[in-house]
Write a protein that holds these residues in place. Structure first.
Motif, PDB file in Angstrom:
ATOM      1  N   ILE A 101       0.855  -1.177   0.000  1.00  0.00           N
ATOM      2  CA  ILE A 101       0.000   0.000   0.000  1.00  0.00           C
ATOM      3  C   ILE A 101       0.900   1.238   0.000  1.00  0.00           C
ATOM      4  CG2 ILE A 101      -1.687   1.329   1.316  1.00  0.00           C
ATOM      5  CD1 ILE A 101      -2.680  -1.408   2.419  1.00  0.00           C
ATOM      6  N   ALA A 102       0.810   2.020  -1.048  1.00  0.00           N
ATOM      7  CA  ALA A 102       1.542   3.282  -1.124  1.00  0.00           C
ATOM      8  C   ALA A 102       0.614   4.364  -0.590  1.00  0.00           C
ATOM      9  CB  ALA A 102       1.946   3.576  -2.567  1.00  0.00           C
ATOM     10  N   ALA A 103       0.999   4.970   0.532  1.00  0.00           N
ATOM     11  CA  ALA A 103       0.124   5.959   1.154  1.00  0.00           C
ATOM     12  C   ALA A 103       0.954   6.955   1.953  1.00  0.00           C
ATOM     13  CB  ALA A 103      -0.895   5.275   2.071  1.00  0.00           C
ATOM     14  N   ALA A 104       0.372   8.111   2.166  1.00  0.00           N
ATOM     15  CA  ALA A 104       0.987   9.155   2.979  1.00  0.00           C
ATOM     16  C   ALA A 104       0.223   9.284   4.292  1.00  0.00           C
ATOM     17  CB  ALA A 104       0.970  10.484   2.222  1.00  0.00           C
ATOM     18  N   HIS A 105       0.893   9.851   5.278  1.00  0.00           N
ATOM     19  CA  HIS A 105       0.253  10.152   6.561  1.00  0.00           C
ATOM     20  C   HIS A 105       1.113  11.149   7.313  1.00  0.00           C
ATOM     21  CE1 HIS A 105       2.491   7.171   9.450  1.00  0.00           C
ATOM     22  NE2 HIS A 105       3.292   7.584   8.506  1.00  0.00           N
ATOM     23  N   PHE A 106       0.579  11.626   8.393  1.00  0.00           N
ATOM     24  CA  PHE A 106       1.339  12.403   9.368  1.00  0.00           C
ATOM     25  C   PHE A 106       0.721  12.117  10.717  1.00  0.00           C
ATOM     26  CE2 PHE A 106      -1.988  15.180   7.772  1.00  0.00           C
ATOM     27  CZ  PHE A 106      -2.547  15.737   8.920  1.00  0.00           C
ATOM     28  N   ILE A 107       1.541  12.204  11.738  1.00  0.00           N
ATOM     29  CA  ILE A 107       1.077  11.924  13.097  1.00  0.00           C
ATOM     30  C   ILE A 107       0.862  13.269  13.791  1.00  0.00           C
ATOM     31  CG2 ILE A 107       1.532  10.691  15.251  1.00  0.00           C
ATOM     32  CD1 ILE A 107       1.380   8.948  12.622  1.00  0.00           C
ATOM     33  N   PRO A 108      -0.384  13.594  14.145  1.00  0.00           N
ATOM     34  CA  PRO A 108      -0.699  14.921  14.685  1.00  0.00           C
ATOM     35  C   PRO A 108      -0.385  15.056  16.177  1.00  0.00           C
ATOM     36  CG  PRO A 108      -2.698  13.644  14.472  1.00  0.00           C
ATOM     37  CD  PRO A 108      -1.584  12.786  13.934  1.00  0.00           C
ATOM     38  N   HIS A 109       0.909  14.937  16.500  1.00  0.00           N
ATOM     39  CA  HIS A 109       1.315  15.067  17.899  1.00  0.00           C
ATOM     40  C   HIS A 109       2.750  15.587  17.947  1.00  0.00           C
ATOM     41  CE1 HIS A 109       2.148  14.015  22.078  1.00  0.00           C
ATOM     42  NE2 HIS A 109       0.839  13.932  22.233  1.00  0.00           N
ATOM     43  N   GLU A 110       3.041  16.430  18.942  1.00  0.00           N
ATOM     44  CA  GLU A 110       4.377  17.023  19.032  1.00  0.00           C
ATOM     45  C   GLU A 110       5.467  15.979  19.293  1.00  0.00           C
ATOM     46  OE1 GLU A 110       2.485  17.218  23.094  1.00  0.00           O
ATOM     47  OE2 GLU A 110       1.845  17.921  21.130  1.00  0.00           O
ATOM     48  N   LYS A 111       5.142  14.849  19.908  1.00  0.00           N
ATOM     49  CA  LYS A 111       6.136  13.803  20.159  1.00  0.00           C
ATOM     50  C   LYS A 111       6.483  13.009  18.898  1.00  0.00           C
ATOM     51  CE  LYS A 111       5.080  12.911  25.014  1.00  0.00           C
ATOM     52  NZ  LYS A 111       4.575  11.897  25.956  1.00  0.00           N
ATOM     53  N   ALA A 112       5.790  13.255  17.804  1.00  0.00           N
ATOM     54  CA  ALA A 112       6.029  12.501  16.575  1.00  0.00           C
ATOM     55  C   ALA A 112       7.286  12.948  15.843  1.00  0.00           C
ATOM     56  CB  ALA A 112       4.810  12.606  15.649  1.00  0.00           C
ATOM     57  N   GLY A 113       7.873  14.073  16.243  1.00  0.00           N
ATOM     58  CA  GLY A 113       9.083  14.551  15.584  1.00  0.00           C
ATOM     59  C   GLY A 113       8.843  14.786  14.104  1.00  0.00           C
ATOM     60  N   LYS A 114       9.757  14.282  13.259  1.00  0.00           N
ATOM     61  CA  LYS A 114       9.623  14.457  11.815  1.00  0.00           C
ATOM     62  C   LYS A 114       8.345  13.821  11.269  1.00  0.00           C
ATOM     63  CE  LYS A 114      14.536  14.588  10.661  1.00  0.00           C
ATOM     64  NZ  LYS A 114      15.594  13.906   9.884  1.00  0.00           N
ATOM     65  N   CYS A 115       7.835  12.830  11.968  1.00  0.00           N
ATOM     66  CA  CYS A 115       6.621  12.146  11.498  1.00  0.00           C
ATOM     67  C   CYS A 115       5.369  13.012  11.635  1.00  0.00           C
ATOM     68  CB  CYS A 115       6.439  10.815  12.221  1.00  0.00           C
ATOM     69  SG  CYS A 115       7.721   9.619  11.792  1.00  0.00           S
ATOM     70  N   ALA A 116       5.505  14.180  12.284  1.00  0.00           N
ATOM     71  CA  ALA A 116       4.384  15.122  12.327  1.00  0.00           C
ATOM     72  C   ALA A 116       4.197  15.809  10.978  1.00  0.00           C
ATOM     73  CB  ALA A 116       4.604  16.152  13.423  1.00  0.00           C
ATOM     74  N   ASN A 117       5.218  15.729  10.124  1.00  0.00           N
ATOM     75  CA  ASN A 117       5.127  16.262   8.763  1.00  0.00           C
ATOM     76  C   ASN A 117       4.581  15.182   7.828  1.00  0.00           C
ATOM     77  OD1 ASN A 117       6.433  18.688   9.557  1.00  0.00           O
ATOM     78  ND2 ASN A 117       8.411  17.654   9.377  1.00  0.00           N
ATOM     79  N   MET A 118       3.840  15.614   6.829  1.00  0.00           N
ATOM     80  CA  MET A 118       3.306  14.654   5.875  1.00  0.00           C
ATOM     81  C   MET A 118       4.451  13.952   5.146  1.00  0.00           C
ATOM     82  SD  MET A 118       0.585  15.008   2.730  1.00  0.00           S
ATOM     83  CE  MET A 118      -0.194  16.352   3.543  1.00  0.00           C
ATOM     84  N   HIS A 119       4.365  12.647   5.060  1.00  0.00           N
ATOM     85  CA  HIS A 119       5.361  11.837   4.377  1.00  0.00           C
ATOM     86  C   HIS A 119       4.706  10.535   3.943  1.00  0.00           C
ATOM     87  CE1 HIS A 119       5.375  10.465   8.547  1.00  0.00           C
ATOM     88  NE2 HIS A 119       5.869   9.318   8.115  1.00  0.00           N
ATOM     89  N   GLY A 120       5.385   9.779   3.114  1.00  0.00           N
ATOM     90  CA  GLY A 120       4.787   8.567   2.585  1.00  0.00           C
ATOM     91  C   GLY A 120       5.616   7.324   2.829  1.00  0.00           C
ATOM     92  N   HIS A 121       4.944   6.195   2.681  1.00  0.00           N
ATOM     93  CA  HIS A 121       5.567   4.879   2.820  1.00  0.00           C
ATOM     94  C   HIS A 121       4.978   3.960   1.759  1.00  0.00           C
ATOM     95  CE1 HIS A 121       7.148   5.829   6.816  1.00  0.00           C
ATOM     96  NE2 HIS A 121       5.953   6.324   7.124  1.00  0.00           N
TER      97      HIS A 121
END
Length: 145
Positions: free
Chosen positions: A23-43
């Motif tokens: 599954i090619a999809a993007a997401h972001f984690i809406p929390h300050e502890k997510a670090g770089k993962c708080a920015n939209m990115h894909g996997h």
């Protein structure tokens, strides 16, 4: 082609089916502890769904592979996961689109579908690999079904 070994689930069912998908999809984690993962990115997620049961349906399937692909790949592939508000939200950490929550939501969706089938198969586990070095396995606790 996916060549992956998955954690085994020990069970007493006659049949075990595993469905792999990418599954090619993007997401972001809406929390300050997510670090770089708080920015939209894909996997490109690798997902494996393990289904088991004792009875086959009238077509000779435990469950049709195509139906599992439609349920999950059809919903999530080439999407921004955060926009699937029926699965995810930015208010409750149990509904953030982390790999853990993605695995649980896939399980819940698959099991709800399996519950409609006359042969009543069960989803034993969902494996979600987010990166080459990181994955999650979701298994329901005994008695939670």
């Amino acid at each position: 082609m996916i060549h992956q070994l998955y954690p085994q689930v020990f069970h007493n069912y006659r049949y075990e089916l595993n469905k792999d998908m990418h599954i090619a999809a993007a997401h972001f984690i809406p929390h300050e502890k997510a670090g770089k993962c708080a920015n939209m990115h894909g996997h490109i997620y690798t997902v494996n769904i393990t289904v088991a049961g004792d009875e086959l349906d009238d077509a000779g399937f435990l469950v049709n592979f195509q139906e599992l692909k439609k349920l999950i790949h059809g919903k999530l592939d080439h999407s921004l996961m955060n926009e699937h508000q029926d699965w995810f939200n930015d208010k409750n950490s149990n509904d953030f689109p982390t790999s853990e929550v993605i695995a649980r939501k896939i399980y819940e969706t698959v099991q709800a579908y399996l519950d409609t089938l006359p042969n009543k198969p069960t989803c034993l586990q969902v494996f979600v690999r987010e990166t080459p070095t990181s994955y999650v396995v979701y298994r329901p606790k005994a008695g939670e079904r």
